[in-house]
Design an enzyme around this catalytic site. Structure first.
Site, PDB file in Angstrom:
ATOM      1  N   HIS A  41       0.827  -1.205   0.000  1.00 17.01           N
ATOM      2  CA  HIS A  41       0.000   0.000   0.000  1.00 17.01           C
ATOM      3  C   HIS A  41       0.863   1.257   0.000  1.00 17.01           C
ATOM      4  CE1 HIS A  41      -3.793  -2.266   1.569  1.00 17.01           C
ATOM      5  NE2 HIS A  41      -3.713  -2.267   0.258  1.00 17.01           N
ATOM      6  N   HIS A  74      -0.490  -8.715   0.975  1.00 13.38           N
ATOM      7  CA  HIS A  74      -1.541  -8.734   2.008  1.00 13.38           C
ATOM      8  C   HIS A  74      -2.225 -10.080   2.152  1.00 13.38           C
ATOM      9  CE1 HIS A  74      -1.180  -4.837  -0.077  1.00 13.38           C
ATOM     10  NE2 HIS A  74      -1.062  -4.387   1.156  1.00 13.38           N
ATOM     11  N   CYS A  96       3.008 -12.048   2.570  1.00 15.62           N
ATOM     12  CA  CYS A  96       4.013 -12.031   3.644  1.00 15.62           C
ATOM     13  C   CYS A  96       3.896 -13.332   4.456  1.00 15.62           C
ATOM     14  CB  CYS A  96       3.775 -10.832   4.558  1.00 15.62           C
ATOM     15  SG  CYS A  96       4.884 -10.846   5.982  1.00 15.62           S
ATOM     16  N   HIS A 124     -10.302  -4.326   4.635  1.00  9.38           N
ATOM     17  CA  HIS A 124      -8.861  -4.278   4.347  1.00  9.38           C
ATOM     18  C   HIS A 124      -8.468  -5.557   3.590  1.00  9.38           C
ATOM     19  CE1 HIS A 124      -4.504  -4.493   4.960  1.00  9.38           C
ATOM     20  NE2 HIS A 124      -4.564  -3.167   5.053  1.00  9.38           N
ATOM     21  N   GLU A 126      -5.947  -7.500   3.669  1.00 13.26           N
ATOM     22  CA  GLU A 126      -5.483  -8.647   4.476  1.00 13.26           C
ATOM     23  C   GLU A 126      -6.668  -9.389   5.097  1.00 13.26           C
ATOM     24  OE1 GLU A 126      -2.359  -7.907   7.404  1.00 13.26           O
ATOM     25  OE2 GLU A 126      -3.126  -9.570   8.599  1.00 13.26           O
ATOM     26  N   THR A 162      -2.409  -8.305  11.036  1.00 13.83           N
ATOM     27  CA  THR A 162      -1.014  -8.099  11.466  1.00 13.83           C
ATOM     28  C   THR A 162      -0.650  -6.637  11.711  1.00 13.83           C
ATOM     29  OG1 THR A 162      -0.327  -7.983   9.166  1.00 13.83           O
ATOM     30  CG2 THR A 162      -0.159 -10.141  10.241  1.00 13.83           C
ATOM     31  N   SER A 219      -2.590   0.612   6.328  1.00 13.06           N
ATOM     32  CA  SER A 219      -3.104   0.398   7.681  1.00 13.06           C
ATOM     33  C   SER A 219      -2.046   0.739   8.718  1.00 13.06           C
ATOM     34  CB  SER A 219      -3.536  -1.071   7.828  1.00 13.06           C
ATOM     35  OG  SER A 219      -3.883  -1.349   9.154  1.00 13.06           O
ATOM     36  N   SER A 262       5.462   0.126   4.407  1.00  7.66           N
ATOM     37  CA  SER A 262       5.467   0.097   2.942  1.00  7.66           C
ATOM     38  C   SER A 262       6.014   1.395   2.342  1.00  7.66           C
ATOM     39  CB  SER A 262       4.045  -0.175   2.432  1.00  7.66           C
ATOM     40  OG  SER A 262       3.128   0.675   3.075  1.00  7.66           O
TER      41      SER A 262
HETATM   42  S1  SF4 Z   1       3.772  -5.184   8.011  1.00  4.17           S
HETATM   43 FE1  SF4 Z   1       4.220  -7.160   8.994  1.00  4.17          FE
HETATM   44  S2  SF4 Z   1       2.739  -8.586   8.138  1.00  4.17           S
HETATM   45 FE2  SF4 Z   1       2.748  -6.776   6.790  1.00  4.17          FE
HETATM   46  S3  SF4 Z   1       4.230  -7.286   5.193  1.00  4.17           S
HETATM   47 FE3  SF4 Z   1       5.371  -6.243   6.822  1.00  4.17          FE
HETATM   48  S4  SF4 Z   1       6.175  -7.890   8.155  1.00  4.17           S
HETATM   49 FE4  SF4 Z   1       4.550  -8.759   6.878  1.00  4.17          FE
END
Ligand code: SF4
Length: 320
Positions: A41, A74, A96, A124, A126, A162, A219, A262
């Protein structure tokens, strides 16, 4: 004016891996490679992979039959893999590993006959992927919610998105535990989310203003902003210097800066350059060393999985 820079901030291991999988897919299969949902994102990351030849789509049905598609970090529901099979697509799964772990927990507890509660945000990406894995009750802690009336014998397992707020999730879990004291509670908020929120908490304790660099639909970026606001510190989520309102800085001597999992480091650098602080100080638990290998299932599809990109170069530690 001084900047207090959160450490850690920016790319997590899951985002690094997802971006690398798109790069490797393009190297291996040529262009175009399709990506289902934004790979992560962040519009600048999406623009970067698209400049290399990726095409972002929202639905599997938009990918031409027989093409190569990367599923975003996600996670995706099983129905998307089924649709991809029907369209004869080559799927490279950039979910992930920490999201996959939640999917596996959902399947395991379902096999064991437990009722599953997912604490997460409706809509969302995920959550769409996780709720597709098994039947479950979604608890969106931003709204009023109640669980169904399960009897005392019912075994309950609680999973979480997460990237939630550590504090808000703890409140939701404690409410669930009141009605289901024996519920199994998985600690699914990932290390990257936890560490970035810890650093943002420290920032809010010592600064007068917090800037979170990242995208509005991220998020974990939004949760970082929430952390500061809940501590009574004004906070803004901006993509880069073009969204910085210099009036926010009037009379402010200590500015906290952080970025979501991100957000590329270059966006943080650009904001710092625009502010031009006298000093930069580090705040927080410190940099992370977590990395994820290319999943074994993908290695045969993307050569030996040698990754040319690695953790981004961070702003040098010059002032403390
Ligand atoms: S924020 Fe956490 S769950 Fe999401 S991609 Fe990164 S390590 Fe993985």
């Amino acid at each position: 004016m001084d900047v207090f820079l959160a450490s850690p901030r920016g790319f997590c291991a899951g985002v690094d891996l997802a971006v690398d999988i798109v790069d490797l897919a393009i190297q291996q299969y040529g262009t175009p490679v399709y990506v289902k949902h934004q790979i992560v994102h962040n519009p600048k990351v999406v623009a970067d992979v698209e400049a290399k030849g990726a095409i972002t789509v929202e639905h599997v049905e938009e990918v031409p039959e027989g093409a190569v598609v990367v599923f975003s970090a996600h996670g995706s529901p099983p129905s998307d893999y089924e649709k991809a099979k029907q369209r004869d697509l080559t799927v490279l799964d950039a979910t992930c590993p920490l999201v996959t772990r939640v999917h596996n927990e959902a399947k395991k507890y379902t096999r064991e006959g437990k009722k599953i509660v997912l604490v997460g945000h409706a809509g969302h990406q995920e959550v769409i992927g996780t709720t597709g894995q098994a039947e479950m009750e979604l608890v969106d802690e931003r709204q009023d919610w109640n669980l169904p009336h399960w009897d005392d014998e019912t075994e309950v397992a609680v999973l979480t998105q997460t990237t939630l707020s550590v504090n808000d999730t703890a409140l939701a879990v404690s409410k669930i535990k009141k009605s289901h004291p024996n519920a199994i509670v998985r600690d699914d908020i990932c290390y990257a989310t936890t560490n970035r929120q810890a650093a943002a908490t420290e920032l809010a304790d010592i600064t007068e203003l917090v800037l979170v660099i990242g995208a509005q639909n991220s998020s974990n970026c939004n949760r970082l902003k929430d952390v500061a606001i809940k501590k009574g510190v004004p906070a803004y989520l901006i993509n880069g210097p073009e969204e910085l309102d210099h009036s926010w800085l009037n009379g402010v001597e200590k500015i906290g800066i952080t970025s979501g999992a991100s957000t590329p480091e270059k966006q943080v650098k650009a904001v710092i350059e625009a502010i031009s602080p006298a000093n930069i100080f580090r705040v927080g638990p410190g940099e992370e060393s977590t990395t994820f290998a290319i999943p074994r299932s993908l290695r045969s599809m993307v050569g030996d999985g040698t990754r040319s990109s690695s953790k981004e170069e961070l702003i040098p530690d010059e002032d403390n």
